[in-house]
Design a protein around this motif. Structure first.
Motif, PDB file in Angstrom:
ATOM      1  N   LYS A 146      -5.277  15.702  -2.785  1.00 25.56           N
ATOM      2  CA  LYS A 146      -5.057  15.105  -4.104  1.00 25.56           C
ATOM      3  C   LYS A 146      -4.015  14.000  -4.050  1.00 25.56           C
ATOM      4  N   ALA A 147      -3.920  13.379  -2.899  1.00 24.31           N
ATOM      5  CA  ALA A 147      -2.939  12.309  -2.721  1.00 24.31           C
ATOM      6  C   ALA A 147      -3.250  11.140  -3.645  1.00 24.31           C
ATOM      7  N   LEU A 148      -2.190  10.425  -4.030  1.00 25.45           N
ATOM      8  CA  LEU A 148      -2.320   9.227  -4.849  1.00 25.45           C
ATOM      9  C   LEU A 148      -2.319   8.010  -3.922  1.00 25.45           C
ATOM     10  N   TYR A 149      -3.356   7.185  -4.055  1.00 28.60           N
ATOM     11  CA  TYR A 149      -3.476   5.987  -3.236  1.00 28.60           C
ATOM     12  C   TYR A 149      -3.293   4.764  -4.126  1.00 28.60           C
ATOM     13  N   TRP A 150      -2.596   3.778  -3.586  1.00 29.66           N
ATOM     14  CA  TRP A 150      -2.451   2.515  -4.334  1.00 29.66           C
ATOM     15  C   TRP A 150      -2.493   1.363  -3.344  1.00 29.66           C
ATOM     16  N   SER A 151      -3.267   0.338  -3.671  1.00 33.66           N
ATOM     17  CA  SER A 151      -3.376  -0.846  -2.821  1.00 33.66           C
ATOM     18  C   SER A 151      -3.242  -2.083  -3.677  1.00 33.66           C
ATOM     19  N   ASP A 152      -2.344  -2.960  -3.296  1.00 31.44           N
ATOM     20  CA  ASP A 152      -2.078  -4.188  -4.045  1.00 31.44           C
ATOM     21  C   ASP A 152      -3.317  -5.086  -4.001  1.00 31.44           C
ATOM     22  N   ASN A 153      -3.834  -5.415  -5.191  1.00 32.72           N
ATOM     23  CA  ASN A 153      -5.026  -6.275  -5.261  1.00 32.72           C
ATOM     24  C   ASN A 153      -4.751  -7.690  -4.778  1.00 32.72           C
TER      25      ASN A 153
ATOM     26  N   TYR B 122       0.856  -1.185   0.000  1.00 35.51           N
ATOM     27  CA  TYR B 122       0.000   0.000   0.000  1.00 35.51           C
ATOM     28  C   TYR B 122       0.890   1.232   0.000  1.00 35.51           C
ATOM     29  N   SER B 123       0.426   2.276  -0.723  1.00 35.45           N
ATOM     30  CA  SER B 123       1.195   3.530  -0.744  1.00 35.45           C
ATOM     31  C   SER B 123       0.256   4.725  -0.708  1.00 35.45           C
ATOM     32  N   PHE B 124       0.778   5.776  -0.084  1.00 36.76           N
ATOM     33  CA  PHE B 124       0.099   7.068   0.016  1.00 36.76           C
ATOM     34  C   PHE B 124       1.119   8.114  -0.432  1.00 36.76           C
ATOM     35  N   ASP B 125       0.872   8.730  -1.584  1.00 35.58           N
ATOM     36  CA  ASP B 125       1.887   9.579  -2.232  1.00 35.58           C
ATOM     37  C   ASP B 125       1.374  11.019  -2.320  1.00 35.58           C
ATOM     38  N   VAL B 126       2.066  11.928  -1.626  1.00 36.55           N
ATOM     39  CA  VAL B 126       1.704  13.351  -1.693  1.00 36.55           C
ATOM     40  C   VAL B 126       2.906  14.191  -2.143  1.00 36.55           C
ATOM     41  N   ARG B 127       3.782  13.602  -2.896  1.00 41.01           N
ATOM     42  CA  ARG B 127       4.927  14.357  -3.408  1.00 41.01           C
ATOM     43  C   ARG B 127       4.442  15.385  -4.439  1.00 41.01           C
TER      44      ARG B 127
END
Length: 416
Positions: A136-143, A125-130
């Motif tokens: 407007k953060a980018l969220y990603w979760s491994d399916n 899982y990642s939370f990206d606010v660079r």
């Protein structure tokens, strides 16, 4: 309370690992160690103490420090200390894994939060606010891991990864890595334990029959009551307790592990009428995160009558005159059955009327005595047909006089 795991390693091999716990109340350290070599142990303890006194590692929660220390056996090694926290989750419910993302200075900000499981090098899982605001953060979760069941919450303190519909295979050790714009990377270790509540609770009574209704019995006075509570499933093994009228009491415990079955047997010797309507509650619990599994039953009893009495006992009865004689029976459950007798024979003359409540029954007979009733006995018998030998009776000797006899008796009384 914070737990820290410190290890000495060279990037490939852990030379020594040391676990200690800080109690915030007094900042004492509880040490638990396993020695690899005496040299590495002494070096690690020396550098941990140095960190405690110079860097304040145990006075700050959630800290990861990489410290180069003196070479061991000619190899340059590092000391790593990671804060660890245990989190319990209930199967099928949601849980939040904490991760402190607050920077230490106002000028700093979070860039990215990554979540890993165990020692995996790839995040799940990642939370990206660079270069973008939190909104407007980018969220990603491994399916292949959490998928849509996970979402990162930044509004709480600390922030955390919320996981819905927790599954058994979610149990494990997770690591939250927080990258900042200026500050060093911070890591947190979370040990997630999945709790499985018990899935079945059954109560059996003396005969071994499942008590499927809220009532156990009816039993008769003087008999023994045995209630067996059987709880199936649960991890960790649940605690099974009995409460009598909401007061905790001791039972006889039996436990099997494969499969998990916990049995608590409650024995009550020679029940009395004071036990009527007593509640017996069996409760099973293996976590404070959910309400206990429980079942309550109420004891029903068959009770024999305590007393029977005739409320009217006239000394003289006039023949062919109507009288009302009332019999009262107290204490039977269910209501006592009342019968009227003339001597040994069932009284069939007259009118009968009954009234009463749960514990008292009144029976009134309206009849006109005959001259041949004189010298006989009128009896009221009360019994609970569900309890053998429960019959009680009260009686009235019938002194029946005719009108002529009465006039003679009155004249005799006047002459005296």
């Amino acid at each position: 309370m914070h737990t820290y795991t410190c290890r000495m390693y060279n990037g490939f091999q852990t030379w020594y690992e040391h676990v200690f716990t800080q109690f915030q109340e007094n900042h004492n350290l509880v040490w638990s160690s396993s020695v690899v070599t005496s040299e590495s142990r002494n070096s690690l303890l020396h550098w941990i103490r140095r960190l405690v006194t110079t860097q304040g590692v145990v006075t700050r929660a959630f800290v990861l420090l990489f410290f180069p220390i003196q070479p061991v056996d000619g190899i340059f090694v590092f000391l790593e200390c990671v804060s660890s926290v245990g989190v319990d989750a209930v199967l099928g419910r949601s849980v939040t894994l904490p991760c402190d993302i607050e920077p230490t200075t106002r000028e700093d900000r979070v860039y990215m939060v990554l979540w890993f499981r165990d020692n995996a090098g790839k995040p799940l899982y990642s939370f990206d606010v660079r270069g973008r605001p939190f909104t407007k953060a980018l969220y990603w979760s491994d399916n292949n891991a959490f998928g849509p069941r996970a979402y990162f919450v930044t509004g709480s303190n600390p922030a955390g990864l919320t996981l819905e519909s927790v599954q058994l295979d979610d149990q494990g050790i997770y690591r939250c890595r927080v990258d900042f714009k200026n500050s060093p990377t911070r890591n947190f270790q979370i040990n997630l334990t999945v709790i499985v509540p018990p899935h079945q609770l059954l109560i059996f009574q003396n005969s071994g029959r499942d008590v499927s209704t809220p009532v156990v019995g009816p039993l008769t006075e003087g008999s023994d009551l045995v209630l067996t509570c059987e709880v199936r499933g649960g991890n960790p093994i649940p605690t099974v307790s009995w409460f009598v009228n909401d007061k905790l009491v001791d039972g006889i415990l039996e436990t099997s592990v494969q499969p998990v079955i916990v049995v608590n047997r409650l024995e009550v010797s020679r029940v009395t009428r004071e036990h009527l309507n007593t509640t017996y509650k069996c409760q099973a619990s293996n976590t404070k995160l959910t309400l206990p599994t429980e079942k309550t039953v109420r004891l029903e009893l068959f009770l024999k009558p305590l007393s029977v009495r005739l409320l009217e006992k006239p000394k003289v009865l006039m023949a062919d005159t109507e009288y009302n004689i009332t019999c009262e029976a107290v204490g039977s459950r269910p209501q006592a059955k009342i019968s009227w007798h003339r001597g040994k024979e069932l009284l069939r003359r007259g009118k009968f009327k009954e009234s009463g409540n749960e514990t008292v029954v009144m029976s009134t007979v309206t009849f006109s005595p005959k001259p041949d009733d004189d010298g006989h006995v009128l009896k009221c018998k009360a019994e609970n047909p569900m309890v053998s030998g429960s019959g009680l009776e009260d009686s009235l000797s019938l002194n029946v006089v005719c009108n002529a006899d009465r006039r003679r008796q009155e004249k005799r009384n006047l002459s005296l």
